[in-house]
Design a protein around this motif. Structure first.
Motif, PDB file in Angstrom:
ATOM      1  N   PHE A  81     -25.269  69.696  17.645  1.00  0.00           N
ATOM      2  CA  PHE A  81     -25.762  68.411  17.334  1.00  0.00           C
ATOM      3  C   PHE A  81     -26.484  68.436  15.943  1.00  0.00           C
ATOM      4  N   THR A  82     -26.240  67.249  15.334  1.00  0.00           N
ATOM      5  CA  THR A  82     -26.731  66.850  14.055  1.00  0.00           C
ATOM      6  C   THR A  82     -27.548  65.696  14.111  1.00  0.00           C
ATOM      7  N   THR A  83     -28.891  65.547  13.684  1.00  0.00           N
ATOM      8  CA  THR A  83     -29.496  64.259  13.740  1.00  0.00           C
ATOM      9  C   THR A  83     -30.663  64.140  12.790  1.00  0.00           C
ATOM     10  N   TYR A  88     -35.176  64.746  19.750  1.00  0.00           N
ATOM     11  CA  TYR A  88     -34.215  65.188  20.629  1.00  0.00           C
ATOM     12  C   TYR A  88     -33.716  66.604  20.849  1.00  0.00           C
ATOM     13  N   ALA A  89     -34.465  67.542  20.224  1.00  0.00           N
ATOM     14  CA  ALA A  89     -34.239  68.680  20.178  1.00  0.00           C
ATOM     15  C   ALA A  89     -34.239  69.602  21.472  1.00  0.00           C
ATOM     16  N   LEU A  90     -35.083  69.108  22.345  1.00  0.00           N
ATOM     17  CA  LEU A  90     -35.083  70.042  23.673  1.00  0.00           C
ATOM     18  C   LEU A  90     -33.962  69.621  24.536  1.00  0.00           C
ATOM     19  N   ASP A  91     -33.669  68.165  24.441  1.00  0.00           N
ATOM     20  CA  ASP A  91     -32.277  67.707  25.277  1.00  0.00           C
ATOM     21  C   ASP A  91     -31.258  68.234  24.820  1.00  0.00           C
ATOM     22  N   ALA A  92     -31.184  68.325  23.415  1.00  0.00           N
ATOM     23  CA  ALA A  92     -29.899  69.298  23.057  1.00  0.00           C
ATOM     24  C   ALA A  92     -29.738  70.540  23.766  1.00  0.00           C
ATOM     25  N   PHE A  93     -30.769  71.213  23.840  1.00  0.00           N
ATOM     26  CA  PHE A  93     -30.571  72.697  24.150  1.00  0.00           C
ATOM     27  C   PHE A  93     -30.558  72.749  25.760  1.00  0.00           C
ATOM     28  N   ASP A  94     -31.101  71.513  26.450  1.00  0.00           N
ATOM     29  CA  ASP A  94     -30.804  71.117  27.929  1.00  0.00           C
ATOM     30  C   ASP A  94     -29.459  71.188  28.290  1.00  0.00           C
ATOM     31  N   VAL A  95     -28.664  70.715  27.371  1.00  0.00           N
ATOM     32  CA  VAL A  95     -27.073  70.594  27.768  1.00  0.00           C
ATOM     33  C   VAL A  95     -26.431  71.643  26.856  1.00  0.00           C
ATOM     34  N   TYR A 100     -28.907  73.027  16.824  1.00  0.00           N
ATOM     35  CA  TYR A 100     -29.540  71.690  16.792  1.00  0.00           C
ATOM     36  C   TYR A 100     -29.885  71.629  15.233  1.00  0.00           C
ATOM     37  N   ILE A 101     -29.325  70.714  14.431  1.00  0.00           N
ATOM     38  CA  ILE A 101     -29.440  70.875  13.043  1.00  0.00           C
ATOM     39  C   ILE A 101     -30.116  69.364  12.622  1.00  0.00           C
TER      40      ILE A 101
END
Length: 272
Positions: A81-83, A88-95, A100-101
């Motif tokens: 994920f790039t943002t 949104y960091a924890l959500d990114a790792f949840d999926v 996450y960059i």
């Protein structure tokens, strides 16, 4: 080593151009397509079968999480994920994202993300994670819908106009130590005692963690493990670990583990 077939997705042309330029420097990457929105990303993934997608989260229409969910029944590439939004960091790792960059993207983070993708491709069958990923995305979407429907901003975790710096009293034989709660960085349990860490010193108080938590200001003190409480004001970094767990860095030296059962407190902290 085989090149990773890579798709890049971003609704900003300049961001897409920059990402392409950085990835073209990496010999292990083969860019097979570029997309400017979520619908294009889904179609390109089904058509090109990339192994890796660099995926922007915030896009008009379908966002990055919507894209991942739409792909579950057909194909599950590795996702970076790039943002520009760190909440949104924890959500990114949840999926189960590879990485996450945060924008602006630097070369070192790109290289590290590619290395992680290669390692996961060699050692993990991500298809086994589909049910958990779908559940995580549903949870994320429910939270986003709830926030949108409420039509109000999330209140600050630290309302300065109402905060009162309470004290914690520690009795040690003939001495009484009074600690300002705002100076307490974190607390860990030690049997029938708790250790309060403040300004480089450790103070021991006879109390259970539950009893102490009832005395502490719940705006700033959160339980992050069955044996640990942290003062949110002292968190410098949040580092994803494995299986939904995280580490918190407090100052230069303290590294606190956050268990899955208590990670929501840190999510709310980032969203605040």
């Amino acid at each position: 080593m085989t090149k990773l077939k890579t798709l890049i997705v971003d609704d900003e042309p300049l961001a897409l151009k920059l990402l392409r330029a950085k990835l073209n420097k990496i010999p292990d990457i083969e860019i097979v397509g570029e997309c400017k929105n979520g619908r294009e990303a889904i179609a390109a993934t089904l058509d090109l079968s990339p192994q890796l997608i660099f995926l922007d989260i915030q896009m008009p229409g379908l966002d990055g999480f919507d894209v991942v969910k739409s792909l579950q029944s057909d194909i599950l590439p590795l996702i970076v994920f790039t943002t520009a939004y760190e909440q949104y960091a924890l959500d990114a790792f949840d999926v189960h994202a590879v990485d996450y960059i945060l924008k602006p993207i630097d070369d070192e983070r790109i290289v590290r993300a590619v290395q992680r993708a290669q390692e996961r491709l060699e050692g993990v069958d991500t298809q086994e994670d589909k049910p958990r990923i779908l559940g995580a995305i549903d949870s994320i979407n429910q939270r986003k819908n709830s926030e949108t429907s409420s039509n109000r901003s999330i209140p600050s975790l630290f309302p300065m106009n109402t905060f009162v710096d309470k004290k914690i009293v520690i009795k040690d034989r003939d001495e009484i130590t009074i600690l300002k709660q705002s100076d307490i960085e974190w607390v860990d349990a030690a049997g029938d005692y708790v250790c309060l860490h403040s300004q480089g010193e450790t103070h021991i108080k006879r109390s259970t963690l539950k009893e102490l938590l009832s005395e502490l200001d719940d705006n700033i003190f959160k339980r992050v493990h069955r044996s640990t409480i942290v003062n949110l004001n002292f968190i410098d970094k949040v580092i994803p670990h494995t299986k939904g767990e995280f580490f918190l860095l407090l100052g230069e030296f303290e590294k606190i583990k956050v268990s899955r059962n208590y990670k929501d407190a840190i999510k709310h902290f980032l969203l605040g």
